[in-house]
Design a protein around this motif. Structure first.
Motif, mmCIF file in Angstrom:
data_model
loop_
_atom_site.group_PDB
_atom_site.id
_atom_site.type_symbol
_atom_site.label_atom_id
_atom_site.label_comp_id
_atom_site.label_asym_id
_atom_site.label_seq_id
_atom_site.Cartn_x
_atom_site.Cartn_y
_atom_site.Cartn_z
ATOM 1 N N SER A 1 -122.295 -12.546 16.003
ATOM 2 C CA SER A 1 -121.018 -11.905 16.294
ATOM 3 C C SER A 1 -120.712 -12.039 17.782
ATOM 4 C CB SER A 1 -121.093 -10.425 15.896
ATOM 5 O OG SER A 1 -119.870 -9.758 16.132
ATOM 6 N N ASN A 2 -119.451 -12.308 18.087
ATOM 7 C CA ASN A 2 -118.987 -12.401 19.476
ATOM 8 C C ASN A 2 -119.674 -13.538 20.237
ATOM 9 O OD1 ASN A 2 -117.266 -9.890 19.476
ATOM 10 N ND2 ASN A 2 -119.247 -8.954 19.028
ATOM 11 N N GLN B 1 -118.824 -13.231 13.176
ATOM 12 C CA GLN B 1 -117.839 -12.158 13.237
ATOM 13 C C GLN B 1 -117.219 -12.139 14.629
ATOM 14 O OE1 GLN B 1 -117.702 -7.329 12.658
ATOM 15 N NE2 GLN B 1 -118.927 -8.540 11.213
ATOM 16 N N THR B 2 -115.897 -12.135 14.671
ATOM 17 C CA THR B 2 -115.197 -12.221 15.945
ATOM 18 C C THR B 2 -113.878 -11.477 15.863
ATOM 19 O OG1 THR B 2 -114.396 -13.774 17.646
ATOM 20 C CG2 THR B 2 -114.042 -14.403 15.351
ATOM 21 N N GLU B 3 -113.416 -11.003 17.001
ATOM 22 C CA GLU B 3 -112.103 -10.349 17.054
ATOM 23 C C GLU B 3 -111.021 -11.381 16.767
ATOM 24 O OE1 GLU B 3 -109.339 -7.909 20.297
ATOM 25 O OE2 GLU B 3 -111.523 -7.993 20.578
ATOM 26 N N LEU B 4 -110.139 -11.049 15.840
ATOM 27 C CA LEU B 4 -109.076 -11.993 15.471
ATOM 28 C C LEU B 4 -107.893 -11.208 14.948
ATOM 29 C CD1 LEU B 4 -109.572 -15.302 13.439
ATOM 30 C CD2 LEU B 4 -107.561 -13.863 13.146
ATOM 31 N N HIS B 5 -106.770 -11.346 15.622
ATOM 32 C CA HIS B 5 -105.524 -10.691 15.228
ATOM 33 C C HIS B 5 -104.372 -11.407 15.923
ATOM 34 C CE1 HIS B 5 -105.793 -8.721 19.159
ATOM 35 N NE2 HIS B 5 -107.010 -8.297 18.825
ATOM 36 N N PRO B 6 -103.136 -11.084 15.616
ATOM 37 C CA PRO B 6 -102.016 -11.832 16.200
ATOM 38 C C PRO B 6 -101.937 -11.791 17.721
ATOM 39 C CG PRO B 6 -101.273 -10.716 14.236
ATOM 40 C CD PRO B 6 -102.672 -10.225 14.501
ATOM 41 N N LEU B 7 -102.620 -10.851 18.361
ATOM 42 C CA LEU B 7 -102.611 -10.783 19.818
ATOM 43 C C LEU B 7 -103.854 -11.413 20.443
ATOM 44 C CD1 LEU B 7 -101.225 -7.171 20.324
ATOM 45 C CD2 LEU B 7 -100.036 -9.327 20.757
ATOM 46 N N PHE B 8 -104.780 -11.874 19.619
ATOM 47 C CA PHE B 8 -105.979 -12.528 20.147
ATOM 48 C C PHE B 8 -106.500 -13.490 19.098
ATOM 49 C CE2 PHE B 8 -110.494 -12.899 21.330
ATOM 50 C CZ PHE B 8 -110.333 -13.262 22.659
ATOM 51 N N TYR B 9 -106.298 -14.759 19.338
ATOM 52 C CA TYR B 9 -106.552 -15.775 18.321
ATOM 53 C C TYR B 9 -107.140 -16.999 19.016
ATOM 54 C CZ TYR B 9 -105.153 -19.633 15.185
ATOM 55 O OH TYR B 9 -105.131 -20.751 14.402
ATOM 56 N N ARG B 10 -108.326 -17.409 18.584
ATOM 57 C CA ARG B 10 -109.009 -18.559 19.196
ATOM 58 C C ARG B 10 -109.229 -19.641 18.132
ATOM 59 N NH1 ARG B 10 -114.089 -16.850 22.548
ATOM 60 N NH2 ARG B 10 -113.894 -19.063 23.106
ATOM 61 N N THR C 1 -124.786 -5.293 8.347
ATOM 62 C CA THR C 1 -124.943 -4.499 9.558
ATOM 63 C C THR C 1 -125.335 -5.428 10.704
ATOM 64 O OG1 THR C 1 -125.856 -2.447 10.484
ATOM 65 C CG2 THR C 1 -127.367 -3.854 9.235
ATOM 66 N N LYS C 2 -125.435 -4.850 11.908
ATOM 67 C CA LYS C 2 -125.659 -5.667 13.102
ATOM 68 C C LYS C 2 -126.712 -5.038 13.992
ATOM 69 C CE LYS C 2 -120.646 -6.205 13.046
ATOM 70 N NZ LYS C 2 -120.422 -4.868 12.438
ATOM 71 N N LEU C 3 -127.541 -5.892 14.588
ATOM 72 C CA LEU C 3 -128.538 -5.458 15.552
ATOM 73 C C LEU C 3 -127.902 -5.384 16.938
ATOM 74 C CD1 LEU C 3 -131.520 -7.728 14.440
ATOM 75 C CD2 LEU C 3 -131.184 -5.305 13.906
ATOM 76 N N TRP C 4 -128.047 -4.253 17.610
ATOM 77 C CA TRP C 4 -127.478 -4.088 18.936
ATOM 78 C C TRP C 4 -128.320 -4.834 19.974
ATOM 79 C CZ3 TRP C 4 -123.088 -3.926 20.795
ATOM 80 C CH2 TRP C 4 -122.794 -3.446 22.074
ATOM 81 N N ILE C 5 -127.837 -4.880 21.205
ATOM 82 C CA ILE C 5 -128.424 -5.752 22.219
ATOM 83 C C ILE C 5 -129.837 -5.342 22.606
ATOM 84 C CG2 ILE C 5 -126.160 -6.431 23.085
ATOM 85 C CD1 ILE C 5 -126.547 -4.507 25.422
ATOM 86 N N ASP C 6 -130.221 -4.082 22.364
ATOM 87 C CA ASP C 6 -131.588 -3.668 22.660
ATOM 88 C C ASP C 6 -132.499 -3.744 21.429
ATOM 89 O OD1 ASP C 6 -130.457 -1.566 21.325
ATOM 90 O OD2 ASP C 6 -130.851 -0.051 22.865
ATOM 91 N N ASP C 7 -131.992 -4.320 20.332
ATOM 92 C CA ASP C 7 -132.782 -4.526 19.118
ATOM 93 C C ASP C 7 -133.238 -5.973 18.979
ATOM 94 O OD1 ASP C 7 -132.184 -1.876 18.249
ATOM 95 O OD2 ASP C 7 -130.301 -2.575 17.344
ATOM 96 N N HIS D 1 -125.327 -8.645 17.064
ATOM 97 C CA HIS D 1 -124.021 -8.050 17.387
ATOM 98 C C HIS D 1 -123.362 -8.730 18.580
ATOM 99 C CE1 HIS D 1 -121.687 -4.029 16.982
ATOM 100 N NE2 HIS D 1 -120.891 -4.992 17.405
ATOM 101 N N ARG D 2 -124.136 -8.940 19.634
ATOM 102 C CA ARG D 2 -123.637 -9.653 20.810
ATOM 103 C C ARG D 2 -124.803 -10.427 21.436
ATOM 104 N NH1 ARG D 2 -118.588 -8.631 22.872
ATOM 105 N NH2 ARG D 2 -117.486 -6.831 22.025
ATOM 106 N N PRO D 3 -124.538 -11.610 21.975
ATOM 107 C CA PRO D 3 -125.610 -12.389 22.607
ATOM 108 C C PRO D 3 -125.873 -11.899 24.034
ATOM 109 C CG PRO D 3 -123.559 -13.620 22.708
ATOM 110 C CD PRO D 3 -123.262 -12.344 21.939
#
Length: 263
Positions: free
Chosen positions: A133-134, A155-164, A69-75, A103-105
């Motif tokens: 993540s991110n 953890q990061t977004e990764l798919h054929p339309l967005f690849y880093r 699981t992930k801690l949100w930005i206010d956690d 979850h996000r920096p």
């Protein structure tokens, strides 16, 4: 830490039966987040799935399943990290969170205070592994410097339309896993000509090809979302689809970039 090639992304899943079904067909990595507002759903499905598997005597136990699981930005304040993590564990019905992410920096995130609080949870035994993540490469570098615990995953977004590629290279250099979320690009992989061409060559679906393409990239694992048994099984099997180097390169070369979850 070891993660299977395909796990289950649970954002938007509101039925515990879908989680139990995933365990029944072979999933051993469940990914959720506080902001998804479904940790209790995932926990209920986990409990039901383990009970059903125990009754079936197929040997699946809690120790076999990675619960993340992930801690949100206010956690992320130093005084919020511990209580938030304990609330998540309670909702998930587990004594230990196998993988806990930032979850996000953003928001209350400060590497000098947030990350030591995560280290303390690991020392206490509430958390087994720490992830982020991110993050951008410079943020990853700082996290690795500050954490006492090894960074387990990004953890990061990764798919054929967005690849880093630079994020994968960073992971290889530092020895952590990349967990690819939204590997099907919200269904948009069906519209990508290169993916469709490879799918036709293998008599496979574009979704299977997208997952196979992602998991072919060391050290990537994918967490597509699915709820029906047919889609759960298809996504799980996709990691076994072997693509040629040329096919992988043809998908790598897709120029159109479409980030689904930008900052």
């Amino acid at each position: 830490m070891h993660l299977p090639p395909v796990g289950l992304g649970t954002m938007g899943i509101d039925d515990p039966d879908a989680i139990a079904a995933a365990l029944a067909v072979g999933y051993r990595h469940l990914d959720t987040a506080r902001i998804y507002d479904n940790e209790d759903v995932v926990g209920g499905g986990l409990a039901a799935g383990l009970t059903a598997n125990d009754a079936a005597r197929d040997g699946v136990s809690r120790d076999d399943v990675t619960v993340a699981t992930k801690l949100w930005i206010d956690d992320l304040g130093p005084d919020e990290v511990g209580p938030a993590a304990r609330e998540s564990a309670d909702r998930l019905g587990v004594e230990t969170l196998d993988l806990l992410y930032v979850h996000r920096p953003r928001g209350d995130y400060d590497p000098e205070t947030t990350l030591p609080a995560l280290d303390r949870l690991r020392e206490e035994g509430l958390v087994r592994n720490v992830g982020v993540s991110n993050f951008e490469p410079a943020q990853l570098d700082r996290a690795i410097q500050v954490l006492d615990a090894p960074l387990a995953a990004h953890q990061t977004e990764l798919h054929p339309l967005f690849y880093r590629p630079e994020l994968l290279e960073h992971a290889r250099e530092h020895g952590y896993t990349v967990v690819a979320y939204s590997p099907l690009a919200g269904g948009r992989v069906r519209e990508v000509d290169a993916v469709r061409a490879v799918a036709e060559a293998h008599d496979a679906t574009p979704e299977s090809v997208a997952i196979a393409w992602a998991t072919a990239k060391e050290p990537v694992v994918a967490i597509p979302k699915a709820s029906s048994e047919a889609h759960l099984c298809a996504n799980l099997a996709a990691a076994g689809l072997e693509l040629t180097d040329a096919e992988i390169a043809s998908i790598d070369a897709v120029e159109h970039e479409e980030e689904l979850f930008p900052e």
